[in-house]
Design an enzyme around this catalytic site. Structure first.
Site, short mmCIF file in Angstrom:
data_model
loop_
_atom_site.label_atom_id
_atom_site.label_comp_id
_atom_site.label_asym_id
_atom_site.label_seq_id
_atom_site.Cartn_x
_atom_site.Cartn_y
_atom_site.Cartn_z
N ASP A 14 0.83 -1.21 0.00
CA ASP A 14 0.00 0.00 0.00
C ASP A 14 0.86 1.26 0.00
O ASP A 14 1.99 1.26 0.50
CB ASP A 14 -0.91 -0.01 1.25
CG ASP A 14 -2.12 0.90 1.08
OD1 ASP A 14 -2.80 1.16 2.08
OD2 ASP A 14 -2.35 1.35 -0.06
N HIS A 67 3.18 3.00 -8.97
CA HIS A 67 2.95 1.56 -9.06
C HIS A 67 4.20 0.84 -9.58
O HIS A 67 4.53 -0.26 -9.13
CB HIS A 67 1.76 1.28 -9.97
CG HIS A 67 0.45 1.67 -9.36
ND1 HIS A 67 0.12 1.39 -8.06
CD2 HIS A 67 -0.61 2.33 -9.89
CE1 HIS A 67 -1.08 1.85 -7.81
NE2 HIS A 67 -1.56 2.43 -8.90
N LEU A 89 11.67 -20.54 -2.12
CA LEU A 89 10.57 -19.68 -1.68
C LEU A 89 9.34 -19.91 -2.57
O LEU A 89 9.47 -19.97 -3.80
CB LEU A 89 10.98 -18.21 -1.79
CG LEU A 89 9.86 -17.18 -1.59
CD1 LEU A 89 9.49 -17.11 -0.10
CD2 LEU A 89 10.26 -15.81 -2.10
C1 LIG Z 1 -3.06 -2.02 -6.05
C2 LIG Z 1 -2.19 -1.78 -4.85
C3 LIG Z 1 -1.05 -2.75 -4.75
C4 LIG Z 1 -1.68 -0.38 -4.83
C5 LIG Z 1 -1.15 0.05 -3.49
O1 LIG Z 1 -0.99 1.45 -3.44
P1 LIG Z 1 -2.24 2.40 -3.59
O2 LIG Z 1 -2.59 2.55 -5.02
O3 LIG Z 1 -3.37 1.94 -2.71
O4 LIG Z 1 -1.67 3.80 -3.07
P2 LIG Z 1 -2.39 4.80 -2.05
O5 LIG Z 1 -2.82 3.98 -0.87
O6 LIG Z 1 -1.30 5.80 -1.71
O7 LIG Z 1 -3.55 5.40 -2.78
MG LIG Z 2 -4.01 2.22 -0.84
#
Ligand SMILES: CC(C)CCOP(=O)(O)OP(=O)(O)O
Ligand SMILES: [Mg+2]
Length: 240
Positions: free
Chosen positions: A16, A33, A127
């Site tokens: 995240d 991403h 793994l």
């Molecule tokens: C699809 C997932 C792995 C992306 C993780 O980051 P995010 O897009 O939720 O980013 P934010 O929480 O900063 O909006």
């Molecule tokens: Mg997020």
């Protein structure tokens, strides 16, 4: 330092913070991403080096379809890239890749890429990397329940035979030797499960990392592992 005998067998990571990372730097969502994807690979390499048995990465939840078509399409193409570079970046490190989640909803090209990677790494004994794409805990429990109900209807299973062990075998984590994570890490400072593993996390130690995924480094992974090794897991029993 980390004690080998106290290393978790299965680590699960809720990825995240990619977009916040990008926003802080005035960069595009896509670069966030992409940066997150690089850390996914680094986490797999580190886990492999430390002899972790299973690493689960929550890459796309059943709820993430709510994002813009542009962002979802980009994520799908990024997953192809991440899984494709498996051949180059992980080759020779004996990592086995499995993708869990409802793959039928993914683009054909990604489904093919997944099948190829699962096929070509199926015999690896290092793994076991589980990438959860279009996965959620409730999806998994529902599909497992339907599967068991079918078996009861077909007379293959008796209701009395349904127990935690037979139920757990119906979950999509049944492809790994250790389906229940010892340690769950979530990045970006959010402190919630977001419909990741629900059955599997019953006795999992949880560690919330403040950094956004793209900022995560080896030292942050070591901090989570060090915290884990200090904890006394009672599994509901009392060591009082
Ligand atoms: C699809 C997932 C792995 C992306 C993780 O980051 P995010 O897009 O939720 O980013 P934010 O929480 O900063 O909006
Ligand atoms: Mg997020």
């Amino acid at each position: 330092g980390l004690k080998p005998e106290l290393m978790p067998k299965h680590i699960a990571v809720i990825l995240d913070g990619n977009r916040r990372w990008a926003k802080e730097r005035g960069l595009s969502v896509q670069s966030g991403h992409r940066a997150g994807g690089r850390v996914m690979k680094a986490l797999a390499c580190l886990s492999s080096r430390w002899g972790i048995e299973v690493l689960s990465l929550f890459a796309f939840s059943t709820e993430n379809w709510r994002r813009s078509k542009e962002e979802v399409d980009f994520l799908m193409s990024l997953f192809e890239e991440v899984i494709q570079t498996y051949e180059d970046e992980f080759a020779g490190s004996n990592i086995r890749i499995s993708v869990i989640g409802d793959k039928s909803k993914l683009p054909e090209s990604l489904q093919k890429m997944i099948a190829t990677a699962e096929e070509s790494t199926g015999g690896n004994t290092g793994l076991h990397l589980l990438v959860a794409i279009n996965y959620s805990g409730r999806y998994d429990i529902m599909q497992a329940s339907r599967s068991i109900a079918r078996k009861v209807k077909d007379g293959v299973v008796q209701v009395e035979d349904i127990n935690e062990t037979t139920f757990e075998k119906e979950l999509e984590t049944n492809c790994v030797e250790f389906p229940n994570p010892d340690l769950l890490i979530r990045t970006s400072g959010e402190q919630r499960i977001s419909n990741f593993y629900l059955w599997q996390l019953a006795y999992t130690e949880v560690f919330f990392a403040k950094k956004n995924l793209p900022d995560l480094e080896e030292e942050d992974f070591i901090e989570a592992l060090t915290s884990f090794q200090k904890r006394e897991r009672r599994f509901g029993g009392s060591k009082y």
